[in-house]
Design a protein around this motif. Structure first.
Motif, PDB file in Angstrom:
ATOM      1  N   UNK A   1      33.145  56.300 -36.662  1.00 47.80           N
ATOM      2  CA  UNK A   1      32.049  57.129 -36.132  1.00 47.80           C
ATOM      3  C   UNK A   1      32.086  58.574 -36.625  1.00 47.80           C
ATOM      4  N   UNK A   2      33.266  59.156 -36.722  1.00 48.81           N
ATOM      5  CA  UNK A   2      33.377  60.542 -37.187  1.00 48.81           C
ATOM      6  C   UNK A   2      32.969  60.652 -38.651  1.00 48.81           C
ATOM      7  N   UNK A   3      33.442  59.718 -39.461  1.00 46.85           N
ATOM      8  CA  UNK A   3      33.084  59.727 -40.882  1.00 46.85           C
ATOM      9  C   UNK A   3      31.580  59.534 -41.058  1.00 46.85           C
ATOM     10  N   UNK A   4      31.018  58.573 -40.322  1.00 49.42           N
ATOM     11  CA  UNK A   4      29.575  58.312 -40.420  1.00 49.42           C
ATOM     12  C   UNK A   4      28.781  59.560 -40.041  1.00 49.42           C
ATOM     13  N   UNK A   5      29.181  60.199 -38.964  1.00 45.23           N
ATOM     14  CA  UNK A   5      28.478  61.399 -38.510  1.00 45.23           C
ATOM     15  C   UNK A   5      28.590  62.528 -39.537  1.00 45.23           C
ATOM     16  N   UNK A   6      29.751  62.674 -40.143  1.00 38.42           N
ATOM     17  CA  UNK A   6      29.944  63.785 -41.076  1.00 38.42           C
ATOM     18  C   UNK A   6      29.128  63.630 -42.354  1.00 38.42           C
ATOM     19  N   UNK A   7      28.824  62.396 -42.742  1.00 37.92           N
ATOM     20  CA  UNK A   7      28.027  62.220 -43.959  1.00 37.92           C
ATOM     21  C   UNK A   7      26.595  61.789 -43.658  1.00 37.92           C
ATOM     22  N   UNK A   8      26.241  61.730 -42.368  1.00 35.99           N
ATOM     23  CA  UNK A   8      24.855  61.486 -41.995  1.00 35.99           C
ATOM     24  C   UNK A   8      24.383  60.048 -42.150  1.00 35.99           C
ATOM     25  N   UNK A   9      25.275  59.105 -41.901  1.00 33.81           N
ATOM     26  CA  UNK A   9      24.892  57.693 -41.961  1.00 33.81           C
ATOM     27  C   UNK A   9      25.324  57.008 -40.661  1.00 33.81           C
ATOM     28  N   UNK A  10      24.975  55.746 -40.523  1.00 34.50           N
ATOM     29  CA  UNK A  10      25.355  55.004 -39.317  1.00 34.50           C
ATOM     30  C   UNK A  10      26.702  54.318 -39.522  1.00 34.50           C
ATOM     31  N   UNK A  11      27.286  53.858 -38.412  1.00 37.27           N
ATOM     32  CA  UNK A  11      28.539  53.105 -38.491  1.00 37.27           C
ATOM     33  C   UNK A  11      28.346  51.850 -39.333  1.00 37.27           C
ATOM     34  N   UNK A  12      27.206  51.205 -39.172  1.00 38.10           N
ATOM     35  CA  UNK A  12      26.915  49.999 -39.951  1.00 38.10           C
ATOM     36  C   UNK A  12      26.862  50.315 -41.440  1.00 38.10           C
ATOM     37  N   UNK A  13      26.318  51.490 -41.789  1.00 36.64           N
ATOM     38  CA  UNK A  13      26.279  51.895 -43.204  1.00 36.64           C
ATOM     39  C   UNK A  13      27.700  52.011 -43.772  1.00 36.64           C
ATOM     40  N   UNK A  14      28.603  52.592 -42.980  1.00 33.58           N
ATOM     41  CA  UNK A  14      29.992  52.725 -43.421  1.00 33.58           C
ATOM     42  C   UNK A  14      30.589  51.337 -43.654  1.00 33.58           C
ATOM     43  N   UNK A  15      30.432  50.468 -42.691  1.00 29.67           N
ATOM     44  CA  UNK A  15      30.972  49.110 -42.803  1.00 29.67           C
ATOM     45  C   UNK A  15      30.385  48.380 -44.004  1.00 29.67           C
ATOM     46  N   UNK A  16      29.075  48.501 -44.176  1.00 29.28           N
ATOM     47  CA  UNK A  16      28.422  47.849 -45.319  1.00 29.28           C
ATOM     48  C   UNK A  16      28.940  48.390 -46.646  1.00 29.28           C
ATOM     49  N   UNK A  17      29.134  49.695 -46.727  1.00 28.85           N
ATOM     50  CA  UNK A  17      29.626  50.288 -47.966  1.00 28.85           C
ATOM     51  C   UNK A  17      31.057  49.834 -48.276  1.00 28.85           C
ATOM     52  N   UNK A  18      31.873  49.674 -47.215  1.00 31.75           N
ATOM     53  CA  UNK A  18      33.240  49.217 -47.443  1.00 31.75           C
ATOM     54  C   UNK A  18      33.263  47.765 -47.939  1.00 31.75           C
ATOM     55  N   UNK A  19      32.243  47.013 -47.573  1.00 24.92           N
ATOM     56  CA  UNK A  19      32.165  45.621 -48.011  1.00 24.92           C
ATOM     57  C   UNK A  19      31.364  45.477 -49.314  1.00 24.92           C
ATOM     58  N   UNK A  20      30.590  46.513 -49.643  1.00 26.34           N
ATOM     59  CA  UNK A  20      29.769  46.492 -50.860  1.00 26.34           C
ATOM     60  C   UNK A  20      30.670  46.351 -52.080  1.00 26.34           C
ATOM     61  N   UNK A  21      30.170  45.730 -53.081  1.00 28.68           N
ATOM     62  CA  UNK A  21      30.898  45.514 -54.332  1.00 28.68           C
ATOM     63  C   UNK A  21      32.153  44.682 -54.092  1.00 28.68           C
ATOM     64  N   UNK A  22      32.200  43.972 -52.937  1.00 25.56           N
ATOM     65  CA  UNK A  22      33.333  43.109 -52.598  1.00 25.56           C
ATOM     66  C   UNK A  22      34.676  43.828 -52.643  1.00 25.56           C
ATOM     67  N   UNK A  23      34.692  45.112 -52.310  1.00 19.95           N
ATOM     68  CA  UNK A  23      35.939  45.873 -52.350  1.00 19.95           C
ATOM     69  C   UNK A  23      36.993  45.276 -51.426  1.00 19.95           C
ATOM     70  N   UNK A  24      36.543  44.824 -50.258  1.00 16.80           N
ATOM     71  CA  UNK A  24      37.498  44.238 -49.316  1.00 16.80           C
ATOM     72  C   UNK A  24      37.978  42.881 -49.828  1.00 16.80           C
ATOM     73  N   UNK A  25      37.062  42.056 -50.321  1.00 14.18           N
ATOM     74  CA  UNK A  25      37.446  40.733 -50.825  1.00 14.18           C
ATOM     75  C   UNK A  25      38.380  40.832 -52.024  1.00 14.18           C
ATOM     76  N   UNK A  26      38.176  41.839 -52.854  1.00 13.58           N
ATOM     77  CA  UNK A  26      39.019  42.016 -54.036  1.00 13.58           C
ATOM     78  C   UNK A  26      40.375  42.635 -53.687  1.00 13.58           C
ATOM     79  N   UNK A  27      40.521  43.060 -52.436  1.00 13.73           N
ATOM     80  CA  UNK A  27      41.774  43.700 -52.044  1.00 13.73           C
ATOM     81  C   UNK A  27      41.845  45.161 -52.431  1.00 13.73           C
ATOM     82  N   UNK A  28      40.738  45.722 -52.888  1.00 14.79           N
ATOM     83  CA  UNK A  28      40.707  47.132 -53.279  1.00 14.79           C
ATOM     84  C   UNK A  28      40.734  48.040 -52.047  1.00 14.79           C
TER      85      UNK A  28
END
Length: 154
Positions: free
Chosen positions: A32-59
């Motif tokens: 929530x703090x990170x999302x607020x500081x960059x002006x996006x929602x919590x869901x946006x943060x979660x989606x970005x962390x999963x975008x480009x399969x960064x989590x699946x790739x272990x990155x």
């Protein structure tokens, strides 16, 4: 992939590197703090962390330590002091409700372990019927613990 290279590919990773504490080669951050500081929602943060399969790739790996409540104020309050007092009271009620629920579940477990007379299907260490009865009793009782919707009623 080095963190700096990932930061160039993903805005959220870049912000994490800029704004978050580094502990044992890991970056600790609060969504929530990170999302607020960059002006996006919590869901946006979660989606970005999963975008480009960064989590699946272990990155990128992460764990959620606190399922924090997040609120959006949809109307500017006329009286900030009153709004703050009301919000504080409501959050206190939410916390009290959660504590009562935990206490009730703990008491049910302690009763099952220490006081069960093994009359209603319980035997040996199998205390499921006793525990289920105590939990049902809790949920069938009206304890005025429905605070989740009270905020919108004011």
């Amino acid at each position: 992939t080095p963190p700096e290279v990932l930061a160039g590919k993903n805005v959220v990773v870049g912000e994490i590197l800029k704004k978050c504490e580094r502990e044992d080669r890991q970056y600790a951050f609060d969504i929530p703090t990170l999302a607020n500081s960059i002006g996006v929602t919590n869901a946006d943060i979660s989606n970005q962390l999963q975008k480009q399969n960064l989590k699946l790739k272990g990155e990128v790996t992460y764990e959620l330590k606190d399922q924090a409540y997040c609120y959006t104020i949809v109307k500017v309050p006329e009286d900030y002091s009153s709004f703050s007092a009301h919000l504080t009271k409501w959050l206190s009620e939410v916390e009290s409700c959660k504590v009562r629920k935990l206490d009730a579940m703990f008491n049910a477990a302690m009763f099952a372990v220490n006081s069960c007379e093994k009359l209603h299907g319980c035997w040996g260490a199998h205390l499921t019927p006793c525990l289920q009865r105590r939990i049902l009793d809790y949920f069938n009782k009206d304890d005025n613990c429905d605070v989740s919707n009270k905020m919108g009623q004011s």
